[in-house]
Design an enzyme around this catalytic site. Structure first.
Site, PDB file in Angstrom:
ATOM      1  N   ASN A  63      -7.157   8.150   2.537  1.00  0.00           N
ATOM      2  CA  ASN A  63      -6.802   7.545   3.821  1.00  0.00           C
ATOM      3  C   ASN A  63      -7.581   8.188   4.969  1.00  0.00           C
ATOM      4  O   ASN A  63      -7.635   9.418   5.078  1.00  0.00           O
ATOM      5  CB  ASN A  63      -5.303   7.721   4.069  1.00  0.00           C
ATOM      6  CG  ASN A  63      -4.853   7.085   5.379  1.00  0.00           C
ATOM      7  OD1 ASN A  63      -4.849   5.868   5.518  1.00  0.00           O
ATOM      8  ND2 ASN A  63      -4.490   7.919   6.345  1.00  0.00           N
ATOM      9  N   GLU A  64      -8.191   7.353   5.818  1.00  0.00           N
ATOM     10  CA  GLU A  64      -8.852   7.806   7.049  1.00  0.00           C
ATOM     11  C   GLU A  64      -9.540   9.152   6.829  1.00  0.00           C
ATOM     12  O   GLU A  64      -9.202  10.167   7.454  1.00  0.00           O
ATOM     13  CB  GLU A  64      -7.828   7.882   8.188  1.00  0.00           C
ATOM     14  CG  GLU A  64      -7.177   6.536   8.465  1.00  0.00           C
ATOM     15  CD  GLU A  64      -6.104   6.551   9.539  1.00  0.00           C
ATOM     16  OE1 GLU A  64      -5.834   7.639  10.101  1.00  0.00           O
ATOM     17  OE2 GLU A  64      -5.531   5.476   9.827  1.00  0.00           O
ATOM     18  N   GLU A 114      -5.000  -1.257   7.623  1.00  0.00           N
ATOM     19  CA  GLU A 114      -3.865  -0.916   8.485  1.00  0.00           C
ATOM     20  C   GLU A 114      -4.080  -1.597   9.823  1.00  0.00           C
ATOM     21  O   GLU A 114      -5.208  -1.735  10.281  1.00  0.00           O
ATOM     22  CB  GLU A 114      -3.763   0.596   8.747  1.00  0.00           C
ATOM     23  CG  GLU A 114      -3.190   1.434   7.652  1.00  0.00           C
ATOM     24  CD  GLU A 114      -3.008   2.889   8.090  1.00  0.00           C
ATOM     25  OE1 GLU A 114      -2.918   3.138   9.328  1.00  0.00           O
ATOM     26  OE2 GLU A 114      -2.975   3.766   7.219  1.00  0.00           O
ATOM     27  N   ARG A 131       0.880  -1.182   0.000  1.00  0.00           N
ATOM     28  CA  ARG A 131       0.000   0.000   0.000  1.00  0.00           C
ATOM     29  C   ARG A 131       0.909   1.222   0.000  1.00  0.00           C
ATOM     30  O   ARG A 131       1.699   1.420   0.915  1.00  0.00           O
ATOM     31  CB  ARG A 131      -0.910  -0.030   1.230  1.00  0.00           C
ATOM     32  CG  ARG A 131      -1.898   1.126   1.325  1.00  0.00           C
ATOM     33  CD  ARG A 131      -2.898   0.834   2.445  1.00  0.00           C
ATOM     34  NE  ARG A 131      -3.852   1.910   2.638  1.00  0.00           N
ATOM     35  CZ  ARG A 131      -3.818   2.785   3.638  1.00  0.00           C
ATOM     36  NH1 ARG A 131      -2.841   2.715   4.545  1.00  0.00           N
ATOM     37  NH2 ARG A 131      -4.727   3.730   3.752  1.00  0.00           N
ATOM     38  N   TYR A 174      -6.445  -0.417  15.389  1.00  0.00           N
ATOM     39  CA  TYR A 174      -5.448  -0.030  16.384  1.00  0.00           C
ATOM     40  C   TYR A 174      -6.073  -0.212  17.773  1.00  0.00           C
ATOM     41  O   TYR A 174      -6.608  -1.280  18.059  1.00  0.00           O
ATOM     42  CB  TYR A 174      -4.954   1.395  16.119  1.00  0.00           C
ATOM     43  CG  TYR A 174      -4.144   1.522  14.847  1.00  0.00           C
ATOM     44  CD1 TYR A 174      -2.846   1.042  14.773  1.00  0.00           C
ATOM     45  CD2 TYR A 174      -4.681   2.121  13.704  1.00  0.00           C
ATOM     46  CE1 TYR A 174      -2.092   1.141  13.606  1.00  0.00           C
ATOM     47  CE2 TYR A 174      -3.936   2.229  12.535  1.00  0.00           C
ATOM     48  CZ  TYR A 174      -2.647   1.732  12.489  1.00  0.00           C
ATOM     49  OH  TYR A 174      -1.907   1.830  11.338  1.00  0.00           O
ATOM     50  N   TRP A 204       0.996  -1.588   9.163  1.00  0.00           N
ATOM     51  CA  TRP A 204       1.583  -0.240   9.083  1.00  0.00           C
ATOM     52  C   TRP A 204       2.832  -0.214   9.955  1.00  0.00           C
ATOM     53  O   TRP A 204       2.741  -0.565  11.130  1.00  0.00           O
ATOM     54  CB  TRP A 204       0.575   0.807   9.566  1.00  0.00           C
ATOM     55  CG  TRP A 204       1.152   2.192   9.441  1.00  0.00           C
ATOM     56  CD1 TRP A 204       1.962   2.834  10.340  1.00  0.00           C
ATOM     57  CD2 TRP A 204       1.004   3.079   8.330  1.00  0.00           C
ATOM     58  NE1 TRP A 204       2.321   4.056   9.865  1.00  0.00           N
ATOM     59  CE2 TRP A 204       1.746   4.244   8.629  1.00  0.00           C
ATOM     60  CE3 TRP A 204       0.328   3.010   7.123  1.00  0.00           C
ATOM     61  CZ2 TRP A 204       1.821   5.327   7.770  1.00  0.00           C
ATOM     62  CZ3 TRP A 204       0.397   4.085   6.265  1.00  0.00           C
ATOM     63  CH2 TRP A 204       1.140   5.232   6.597  1.00  0.00           C
ATOM     64  N   HIS A 234      -9.173   0.207   9.759  1.00  0.00           N
ATOM     65  CA  HIS A 234      -7.853   0.263  10.372  1.00  0.00           C
ATOM     66  C   HIS A 234      -7.988  -0.144  11.833  1.00  0.00           C
ATOM     67  O   HIS A 234      -8.807   0.417  12.565  1.00  0.00           O
ATOM     68  CB  HIS A 234      -7.268   1.670  10.249  1.00  0.00           C
ATOM     69  CG  HIS A 234      -7.010   2.082   8.837  1.00  0.00           C
ATOM     70  ND1 HIS A 234      -6.473   3.302   8.492  1.00  0.00           N
ATOM     71  CD2 HIS A 234      -7.207   1.409   7.664  1.00  0.00           C
ATOM     72  CE1 HIS A 234      -6.356   3.374   7.170  1.00  0.00           C
ATOM     73  NE2 HIS A 234      -6.799   2.242   6.647  1.00  0.00           N
TER      74      HIS A 234
END
Length: 522
Positions: free
Chosen positions: A150-151, A247, A74, A220, A276, A218
């Site tokens: 992205n985001e 991610e 990516r 996290y 990531w 993503h």
């Protein structure tokens, strides 16, 4: 921030709907929950992100990422929030991906945190960027996926919201001749903790004239428990929509993501994941670098985990068939033999079993409880389980898997009961360190009111670390799990009494990680 996802919420948010067949496509495209290549071969992403826009000179990264068996990269691009990557640069990136037999997910990073972070671009501006580099992308539908932004929204509400902005972006790209697979990131900095993408994914997908949109979450700190991870993945499975983990990391400023479950669930479900990130992180998240200073020979502990660990890229990635990989293999491995349990402690046990066979080759095994909880994965027919509950009865079985992702039938089960825990503690600390190793001491203390006649300590070595010497205990190593047992002269401990043992370990040059998870049992 904590996830609000529950099984009830998932059930209420999504209604089962039959998958819509993708339009005829010559490139990467969607079919139900699956991502397919132009020839119909399933493609499951396994790779990482590379911050090209900030490190445009680090083009060797593409070959290095491929050397660790990734099938996808990516690539971070910018249309002006940072130094813009023009059409010529993007064309070169695509060529680098093709030279190294990687599928290219191209993402516009300008939109990161819109509505919350100063300077962030809108999705409309991201579309303008893609139109400006269209000449580098048209005709590359077999090799690239366009990750629109992205985001694209932070944690603040914006108008119009995520769903409407995303639909408009998809429509404009389609109207301008983009027939590529499109990837859309979730809001809430990609983590979707409010469920906005989850709840609106069907309407966004249906708005795409090509029915060729992939959803990216993503993971996290929001995803720090197995329940939260599986609930989110279940939601898209129920909806029949394609999802990738675009991610994730092993740690983050907002919490400690459960990377083991993320990777295990992705593998068992055939879902793509992209860690990531390769190198060059800054601003307090340098720990997310997978290699130090873009040097492929200096894998960090996170890099070791992602590429070489259980359910990692090396063990599970399959090269895209457009590059000659990914031949169809419908045959699952044979059923493994019944596992045998040994070295049972309060928090772990060792298992061995007769290996499976396969028409191509067995790539690994997964261990489950009788209720389907995933306990661990291994590339061989043996594993040391850790993190088990004391004084608990377990019934476990094993399933083999091959490179195509086929799983065998479950093996016969084995039952064992972990030892009673408590009554002693183990504390480890580094006594000296150098660039390629360290010496650690471990103190064992009897915290009960009665004398103990033996003790067993377990702990976990970081990936890439090896024991090179030890004293005052008998040590055995299985994978990265170390088991230390008392010797004849230091096994008896009166209440509140302590003893100690030590070990020396080697590690990759520059790695600063230390062992963790010290646990003591009778």
């Amino acid at each position: 921030m904590k996830s609000l996802f529950t099984a009830l919420a998932v059930a209420a948010a999504l209604v089962v709907a039959p998958a819509t067949a993708a339009n005829a496509a010559t490139g990467i495209h969607v079919s139900g929950t699956k991502i397919l290549e132009g020839n119909g071969q399933e493609f499951v992403m396994r790779g990482t992100s590379h911050a090209h826009t900030w490190y445009a000179g680090q083009t060797k990264a593409f070959a290095d990422i491929k050397s660790l068996r990734a099938n996808t990269v990516r690539v971070v691009l910018s249309g002006g929030r940072w130094t813009a990557n023009n059409a010529a640069d993007v064309a070169n990136v695509v060529q680098l991906c093709k030279q190294n037999k990687l599928i290219c997910v191209l993402e516009n990073h300008d939109t990161t945190g819109y509505g919350e972070q100063s300077g962030a671009y809108t999705l409309d501006q991201a579309v303008d960027y893609w139109l400006s580099v269209k000449s580098a992308l048209v005709g590359q539908e077999d090799y690239i996926i366009v990750n629109i932004g992205n985001e694209p929204i932070g944690n603040n509400a914006v108008t119009p919201g995520w769903a409407d902005r995303t639909k408009a972006a998809i429509q404009e790209l389609r109207d301008n001749g983009f027939d590529h697979a499109l990837m859309v990131d979730a809001p809430n900095w990609g983590q979707d903790w409010q469920g906005t993408m989850r709840d609106n994914a069907r309407s966004v997908f249906d708005s795409d004239p090509d029915k060729n949109t992939i959803f990216s979450v993503h993971m996290y700190g929001v995803y720090d428990t197995a329940a939260e991870i599986t609930a989110y993945l279940d939601a898209f499975k129920t909806a029949g929509l394609p999802l990738v983990i675009g991610e994730f990391g092993f740690n983050h400023s907002d919490g400690d993501p459960d990377e083991d479950t993320i990777m295990a669930q992705a593998v068992s479900r055939g879902i793509g994941y992209l860690g990531w990130s390769w190198s060059g992180n800054s601003g307090g998240v340098e720990y997310l670098d997978q290699v130090t200073n873009f040097d492929v020979t200096r894998l960090t502990s996170w890099g070791q985990r992602l590429f070489n660990g259980a359910n990692g890229i090396a063990a599970t990635a399959k090269e895209a068939s457009i590059y000659g990989g990914g031949t169809s293999d419908p045959t699952p491995p044979s059923t493994p033999g019944a596992p045998s349990a040994s070295n049972v402690t309060a928090s772990g046990a060792s298992l061995t079993w007769t290996a499976s066979t396969d028409n191509v080759g067995v790539t690994g095994y997964d261990v489950y409880t009788s209720t389907g909880t995933h306990l661990g994965a291994t590339a061989t027919n043996a594993i040391t389980l850790t993190g088990l509950s004391p004084a608990t009865a377990y019934q476990v079985y094993v399933r083999a898997r091959d490179a195509a992702g086929n799983q065998s039938n479950p093996s016969p089960s084995v039952s064992f009961t972990t030892l009673a825990g408590g009554g002693c503690t183990a504390t480890g600390s580094a006594q000296s360190q150098w660039s390629t190793g360290y010496v650690s001491g471990v103190t064992v203390t009897n915290t009960s009111s009665s004398t103990k006649n033996s003790w067993t300590v377990t702990f976990t070595l970081p990936a890439g670390h090896t024991i090179t010497g030890y004293w005052n205990a008998a040590l055995t190593v299985s994978g990265q799990t170390v088991t230390a047992k008392n010797l004849t002269y230091n096994g008896t401990l009166a209440p509140n009494a302590s003893t100690g043992f030590g070990f020396q370990a080697g590690r990759p040059n520059g790695d600063t990680a230390l062992p963790s998870g010290y646990a003591c049992a009778n």
